[in-house]
Design a protein around this motif. Structure first.
Motif, PDB file in Angstrom:
ATOM      1  N   ASN A   5       0.827  -1.213   0.000  1.00 31.14           N
ATOM      2  CA  ASN A   5       0.000   0.000   0.000  1.00 31.14           C
ATOM      3  C   ASN A   5       0.859   1.258   0.000  1.00 31.14           C
ATOM      4  O   ASN A   5       0.547   2.222  -0.699  1.00 31.14           O
ATOM      5  CB  ASN A   5      -0.939   0.011   1.205  1.00 31.14           C
ATOM      6  CG  ASN A   5      -2.038  -1.016   1.076  1.00 31.14           C
ATOM      7  OD1 ASN A   5      -2.420  -1.410  -0.010  1.00 31.14           O
ATOM      8  ND2 ASN A   5      -2.545  -1.465   2.202  1.00 31.14           N
ATOM      9  N   ARG A   8       2.239   1.720  -3.510  1.00 29.73           N
ATOM     10  CA  ARG A   8       1.150   2.079  -4.431  1.00 29.73           C
ATOM     11  C   ARG A   8       0.715   3.529  -4.235  1.00 29.73           C
ATOM     12  O   ARG A   8       0.591   4.286  -5.210  1.00 29.73           O
ATOM     13  CB  ARG A   8      -0.037   1.136  -4.209  1.00 29.73           C
ATOM     14  CG  ARG A   8      -1.254   1.456  -5.050  1.00 29.73           C
ATOM     15  CD  ARG A   8      -2.394   0.481  -4.778  1.00 29.73           C
ATOM     16  NE  ARG A   8      -2.778   0.398  -3.383  1.00 29.73           N
ATOM     17  CZ  ARG A   8      -3.558   1.283  -2.757  1.00 29.73           C
ATOM     18  NH1 ARG A   8      -4.042   2.321  -3.421  1.00 29.73           N
ATOM     19  NH2 ARG A   8      -3.879   1.128  -1.480  1.00 29.73           N
ATOM     20  N   LEU A   9       0.514   3.920  -2.992  1.00 24.73           N
ATOM     21  CA  LEU A   9       0.067   5.276  -2.708  1.00 24.73           C
ATOM     22  C   LEU A   9       1.138   6.306  -3.033  1.00 24.73           C
ATOM     23  O   LEU A   9       0.840   7.404  -3.507  1.00 24.73           O
ATOM     24  CB  LEU A   9      -0.368   5.397  -1.247  1.00 24.73           C
ATOM     25  CG  LEU A   9      -1.642   4.627  -0.897  1.00 24.73           C
ATOM     26  CD1 LEU A   9      -1.814   4.518   0.612  1.00 24.73           C
ATOM     27  CD2 LEU A   9      -2.848   5.269  -1.548  1.00 24.73           C
ATOM     28  N   ALA A  50       0.926   8.800   6.235  1.00 19.93           N
ATOM     29  CA  ALA A  50      -0.449   9.033   5.792  1.00 19.93           C
ATOM     30  C   ALA A  50      -0.711  10.521   5.577  1.00 19.93           C
ATOM     31  O   ALA A  50      -1.366  10.906   4.609  1.00 19.93           O
ATOM     32  CB  ALA A  50      -1.435   8.454   6.800  1.00 19.93           C
ATOM     33  N   VAL A  55      -3.894  10.576   2.994  1.00 22.07           N
ATOM     34  CA  VAL A  55      -4.854   9.483   3.161  1.00 22.07           C
ATOM     35  C   VAL A  55      -5.040   9.236   4.660  1.00 22.07           C
ATOM     36  O   VAL A  55      -4.232   9.681   5.474  1.00 22.07           O
ATOM     37  CB  VAL A  55      -4.387   8.178   2.480  1.00 22.07           C
ATOM     38  CG1 VAL A  55      -4.280   8.350   0.977  1.00 22.07           C
ATOM     39  CG2 VAL A  55      -3.083   7.668   3.066  1.00 22.07           C
ATOM     40  N   GLU A  56      -6.084   8.525   4.995  1.00 16.89           N
ATOM     41  CA  GLU A  56      -6.271   8.095   6.381  1.00 16.89           C
ATOM     42  C   GLU A  56      -5.235   7.002   6.673  1.00 16.89           C
ATOM     43  O   GLU A  56      -4.931   6.195   5.788  1.00 16.89           O
ATOM     44  CB  GLU A  56      -7.680   7.534   6.586  1.00 16.89           C
ATOM     45  CG  GLU A  56      -8.768   8.572   6.514  1.00 16.89           C
ATOM     46  CD  GLU A  56      -8.676   9.586   7.649  1.00 16.89           C
ATOM     47  OE1 GLU A  56      -8.360   9.184   8.789  1.00 16.89           O
ATOM     48  OE2 GLU A  56      -8.910  10.778   7.386  1.00 16.89           O
ATOM     49  N   ALA A  58      -5.529   4.256   8.081  1.00 15.55           N
ATOM     50  CA  ALA A  58      -6.096   2.926   7.799  1.00 15.55           C
ATOM     51  C   ALA A  58      -5.897   2.516   6.344  1.00 15.55           C
ATOM     52  O   ALA A  58      -5.818   1.321   6.037  1.00 15.55           O
ATOM     53  CB  ALA A  58      -7.576   2.906   8.156  1.00 15.55           C
ATOM     54  N   GLU A  59      -5.803   3.494   5.457  1.00 20.42           N
ATOM     55  CA  GLU A  59      -5.605   3.198   4.021  1.00 20.42           C
ATOM     56  C   GLU A  59      -4.291   2.451   3.792  1.00 20.42           C
ATOM     57  O   GLU A  59      -4.183   1.637   2.879  1.00 20.42           O
ATOM     58  CB  GLU A  59      -5.637   4.494   3.230  1.00 20.42           C
ATOM     59  CG  GLU A  59      -5.726   4.322   1.742  1.00 20.42           C
ATOM     60  CD  GLU A  59      -7.059   3.756   1.281  1.00 20.42           C
ATOM     61  OE1 GLU A  59      -7.057   3.065   0.240  1.00 20.42           O
ATOM     62  OE2 GLU A  59      -8.084   3.981   1.934  1.00 20.42           O
ATOM     63  N   LEU A  60      -3.304   2.724   4.620  1.00 18.52           N
ATOM     64  CA  LEU A  60      -2.012   2.047   4.498  1.00 18.52           C
ATOM     65  C   LEU A  60      -2.062   0.610   5.015  1.00 18.52           C
ATOM     66  O   LEU A  60      -1.192  -0.188   4.702  1.00 18.52           O
ATOM     67  CB  LEU A  60      -0.929   2.817   5.253  1.00 18.52           C
ATOM     68  CG  LEU A  60      -0.501   4.129   4.620  1.00 18.52           C
ATOM     69  CD1 LEU A  60       0.248   4.997   5.621  1.00 18.52           C
ATOM     70  CD2 LEU A  60       0.369   3.863   3.405  1.00 18.52           C
ATOM     71  N   LYS A  62      -4.983  -1.435   4.879  1.00 20.69           N
ATOM     72  CA  LYS A  62      -6.071  -2.204   4.284  1.00 20.69           C
ATOM     73  C   LYS A  62      -5.565  -3.353   3.425  1.00 20.69           C
ATOM     74  O   LYS A  62      -4.549  -3.235   2.754  1.00 20.69           O
ATOM     75  CB  LYS A  62      -6.934  -1.317   3.385  1.00 20.69           C
ATOM     76  CG  LYS A  62      -7.846  -0.409   4.115  1.00 20.69           C
ATOM     77  CD  LYS A  62      -8.711   0.339   3.107  1.00 20.69           C
ATOM     78  CE  LYS A  62      -9.651   1.289   3.791  1.00 20.69           C
ATOM     79  NZ  LYS A  62     -10.450   2.034   2.821  1.00 20.69           N
ATOM     80  N   LYS A  65      -8.303  -5.049  -2.481  1.00 25.67           N
ATOM     81  CA  LYS A  65      -9.581  -5.589  -2.947  1.00 25.67           C
ATOM     82  C   LYS A  65      -9.311  -6.771  -3.863  1.00 25.67           C
ATOM     83  O   LYS A  65      -8.414  -6.731  -4.688  1.00 25.67           O
ATOM     84  CB  LYS A  65     -10.373  -4.515  -3.679  1.00 25.67           C
ATOM     85  CG  LYS A  65     -10.814  -3.402  -2.780  1.00 25.67           C
ATOM     86  CD  LYS A  65     -11.590  -2.360  -3.551  1.00 25.67           C
ATOM     87  CE  LYS A  65     -11.985  -1.237  -2.600  1.00 25.67           C
ATOM     88  NZ  LYS A  65     -12.637  -0.147  -3.300  1.00 25.67           N
TER      89      LYS A  65
END
Length: 68
Positions: A5, A8-9, A50, A55-56, A58-60, A62, A65
């Motif tokens: 993550n 990617r971010l 973050a 981002v939040e 939590a996004e790091l 998760k 999908k």
């Protein structure tokens, strides 16, 4: 999850490792190790990253999908 993550971010924001490390006030080598999954990040570091990535935290953390 975190390493994937983070990478990617960072790419999505168009930041180099040097840029993200500078803005988050961590060393580039430490950031590189985080992206490789060698080190674990403290909650303080997750928060710093973050904030820079806008981002939040939590996004790091998760799970990705799943594709159908």
């Amino acid at each position: 999850m975190f390493a994937t993550n983070l990478r990617r971010l960072r790419h999505a924001k168009g930041l180099s490792q040097d840029d993200l490390a500078y803005e988050a006030e961590v060393s580039r080598s430490y950031l590189s190790q985080l992206e490789k999954g060698v080190f674990y990040a403290s909650l303080k570091i997750v928060d710093k990253l973050a904030r820079v990535l806008d981002v939040e935290p939590a996004e790091l953390l998760k799970s990705p999908k799943r594709r159908k």
